[in-house]
Design a protein around this motif. Structure first.
Motif, PDB file in Angstrom:
ATOM      1  N   LYS A   1      -4.472  -6.062   6.620  1.00 23.90           N
ATOM      2  CA  LYS A   1      -3.289  -5.226   6.504  1.00 23.90           C
ATOM      3  C   LYS A   1      -2.201  -5.712   7.452  1.00 23.90           C
ATOM      4  O   LYS A   1      -2.483  -6.223   8.538  1.00 23.90           O
TER       5      LYS A   1
ATOM      6  N   LYS B   1       2.787  -3.890  -7.628  1.00 24.39           N
ATOM      7  CA  LYS B   1       2.632  -3.630  -6.199  1.00 24.39           C
ATOM      8  C   LYS B   1       3.254  -4.711  -5.313  1.00 24.39           C
ATOM      9  O   LYS B   1       2.866  -4.889  -4.160  1.00 24.39           O
TER      10      LYS B   1
ATOM     11  N   TRP C   1       9.155  -2.553  -3.659  1.00 23.89           N
ATOM     12  CA  TRP C   1       9.488  -1.118  -3.568  1.00 23.89           C
ATOM     13  C   TRP C   1      10.998  -1.004  -3.483  1.00 23.89           C
ATOM     14  O   TRP C   1      11.679  -1.846  -2.861  1.00 23.89           O
TER      15      TRP C   1
ATOM     16  N   ASP D   1       0.831  -1.203   0.000  1.00 24.57           N
ATOM     17  CA  ASP D   1       0.000   0.000   0.000  1.00 24.57           C
ATOM     18  C   ASP D   1       0.868   1.256   0.000  1.00 24.57           C
ATOM     19  O   ASP D   1       0.675   2.174  -0.786  1.00 24.57           O
ATOM     20  N   GLU D   2       1.838   1.266   0.904  1.00 24.08           N
ATOM     21  CA  GLU D   2       2.699   2.437   1.083  1.00 24.08           C
ATOM     22  C   GLU D   2       4.000   1.975   1.718  1.00 24.08           C
ATOM     23  O   GLU D   2       4.008   1.084   2.573  1.00 24.08           O
ATOM     24  N   VAL D   3       5.104   2.582   1.265  1.00 26.18           N
ATOM     25  CA  VAL D   3       6.413   2.317   1.877  1.00 26.18           C
ATOM     26  C   VAL D   3       7.107   3.655   2.078  1.00 26.18           C
ATOM     27  O   VAL D   3       7.127   4.496   1.174  1.00 26.18           O
ATOM     28  N   THR D   4       7.656   3.861   3.260  1.00 19.49           N
ATOM     29  CA  THR D   4       8.429   5.062   3.538  1.00 19.49           C
ATOM     30  C   THR D   4       9.813   4.663   4.031  1.00 19.49           C
ATOM     31  O   THR D   4       9.986   3.645   4.718  1.00 19.49           O
TER      32      THR D   4
ATOM     33  N   LYS E   1       9.829   4.111  -5.320  1.00 18.06           N
ATOM     34  CA  LYS E   1       8.624   3.770  -6.085  1.00 18.06           C
ATOM     35  C   LYS E   1       8.191   2.334  -5.799  1.00 18.06           C
ATOM     36  O   LYS E   1       9.024   1.437  -5.651  1.00 18.06           O
ATOM     37  N   ILE E   2       6.869   2.164  -5.736  1.00 18.95           N
ATOM     38  CA  ILE E   2       6.285   0.826  -5.709  1.00 18.95           C
ATOM     39  C   ILE E   2       6.125   0.362  -7.154  1.00 18.95           C
ATOM     40  O   ILE E   2       5.649   1.117  -8.013  1.00 18.95           O
TER      41      ILE E   2
ATOM     42  N   ASP F   1       1.694  -4.236   8.962  1.00 21.01           N
ATOM     43  CA  ASP F   1       2.587  -3.089   9.028  1.00 21.01           C
ATOM     44  C   ASP F   1       3.971  -3.462   8.504  1.00 21.01           C
ATOM     45  O   ASP F   1       4.424  -4.603   8.638  1.00 21.01           O
TER      46      ASP F   1
ATOM     47  N   GLY G   1       5.334   1.725   6.640  1.00 22.07           N
ATOM     48  CA  GLY G   1       4.343   1.528   5.597  1.00 22.07           C
ATOM     49  C   GLY G   1       3.425   0.369   5.909  1.00 22.07           C
ATOM     50  O   GLY G   1       3.351  -0.117   7.049  1.00 22.07           O
ATOM     51  N   SER G   2       2.719  -0.090   4.881  1.00 23.11           N
ATOM     52  CA  SER G   2       1.778  -1.196   5.085  1.00 23.11           C
ATOM     53  C   SER G   2       1.567  -1.957   3.786  1.00 23.11           C
ATOM     54  O   SER G   2       1.845  -1.452   2.689  1.00 23.11           O
TER      55      SER G   2
END
Length: 376
Positions: A110, A82, A85, A63-66, A77-78, A112, A101-102
């Motif tokens: 989900k 998907k 990353w 979903d999101e990676v930081t 970038k993912i 983490d 991220g998740s």
């Protein structure tokens, strides 16, 4: 029929229901199926800034990676599927990085993403330069030169970080001409009008003995028209050819063949400098003069230049101290036509210019050139 149905329902309830005697687990209580992996592993230390950093998920999607260091986000970038990353560029020395991220599994749950690692402290950082510079237009003999402040110990690591891309197919190779310089040239002269892009991805490359590349470099340049100078000691003429056609045929005076140190020796030279005037000094032969339209072809002192004082000998006798003398009008005409990187081919001399003193890339035969690569 209805009893069978009821019996089937009762059996189903007894064998699969939540809290039943069978001890099963409901979907709500099942662990998430998504499995996230992180490279490097959580808590890793002394990681090279060039080490691969990757977050991936199985049985799910990201979903999101930081990735952050010192409160600043690292761009990344993912992938389109998907599943993975990665950061957009290599990391920095001496930083602590935190991943967050998740991801969502195929079961809709989900998970983490958590982790962290630290890069190694910087050792000694070595500077490099690249030539030709961006947006230059150069002659067909121009090599690419990457030069270092000091000699890197691991030349192979350096070469692996170098890449040349061309607008047309060109066979070429890197060669170490001295401990601090690696050059790239084609097997034959560059095709006219070739677009060239060079990438030297040197940041954090380990050169050996705790020395690393300070920065990555790149350049884009253009090969100009195919101009070649052919100067003959025997005929005392200098012929300029462009794109296969004769452009100029000029009377000249080359080096005095009776004195070996004054000969304009055979070999392939290259235009490396162009000056409207040039002061020329030789203590041995006691002259200090300034000449016009000077095109340097060797760091050992050879130029193509105006010498009106020698006009009587042009096309008749070789009386220079190694330069190619022309009339002022001819020198200006040639000067205006020349580019840095043009080849100048000398023939007819009793001497041959060796691989010394200047840009001598084209005085090395191709098998010898290939032998100078660290990746051979």
């Amino acid at each position: 029929m209805g009893l069978l149905t009821a019996g089937a329902l009762l059996l189903s309830a007894c064998t699969g229901g939540a809290g039943g005697d069978g001890g099963g687990t409901s979907k709500a209580d099942a662990p998430p199926v998504a499995k996230v992996s992180v490279e490097p592993g959580d808590g890793a230390k002394d990681i090279s800034p060039r080490a691969p950093v990757k977050v991936s998920v199985a049985e799910g999607s990201l979903d999101e990676v930081t990735l952050t260091a010192d409160g600043k986000a690292v761009a990344g970038k993912i992938a389109a599927d998907k599943k993975t990353w990665a950061p957009d560029k290599v990391l920095e020395f001496g930083k602590s990085y935190t991943l967050g991220g998740s991801a969502t599994g195929t079961d809709g749950k989900k998970v983490d993403i958590k982790g962290g690692f630290a890069t190694q402290a910087a050792g000694k950082l070595m500077r490099a330069t690249i030539n030709p510079v961006d947006n230059a237009t150069v002659g067909i003999a121009m090599p690419v030169k990457v030069e270092f402040d000091e000699a890197p110990q691991d030349r192979a690591a350096v070469e692996k970080a170098l890449k040349v891309e061309t607008s047309v197919p060109v066979e070429g190779a890197w060669a170490w001409l001295n401990p601090k310089e690696v050059h790239y040239r084609p097997k034959e002269f560059w095709p006219a009008n070739t677009q060239v892009k060079v990438s030297a991805d040197l940041f954090a490359v380990p050169y050996g003995k705790n020395v690393f590349g300070r920065a990555s470099l790149s350049t884009k340049f253009t090969i100009g028209r195919a101009q070649i100078v052919e100067a003959s000691v025997a005929t005392k003429r200098m012929i300029v050819k462009r794109d296969g056609r004769e452009l100029m045929n000029l009377p000249a005076s080359l080096g005095d063949e009776s004195k070996p140190d004054l000969r304009t020796a055979n070999g392939i030279y290259m235009v490396s400098e162009r000056n409207a005037t040039e002061r020329m000094v030789n203590e041995k032969y006691k002259y200090d003069v300034t000449k016009k339209w000077a095109v340097r072809i060797a760091n050992s002192g050879e130029f193509i230049h105006e010498n009106q004082d020698n006009a009587a000998n042009l096309g008749k006798r070789n009386t220079s101290h190694g330069c190619i003398n022309l009339s002022e009008a001819d020198a200006k005409r040639y000067f205006d036509s020349s580019l840095i990187g043009d080849p100048v081919i000398i023939s007819g001399s009793a001497g041959t210019k060796g691989a010394v003193s200047d840009t001598y890339d084209w005085r090395i035969d191709w098998p010898t050139w290939l032998s100078k690569s660290a990746l051979k």
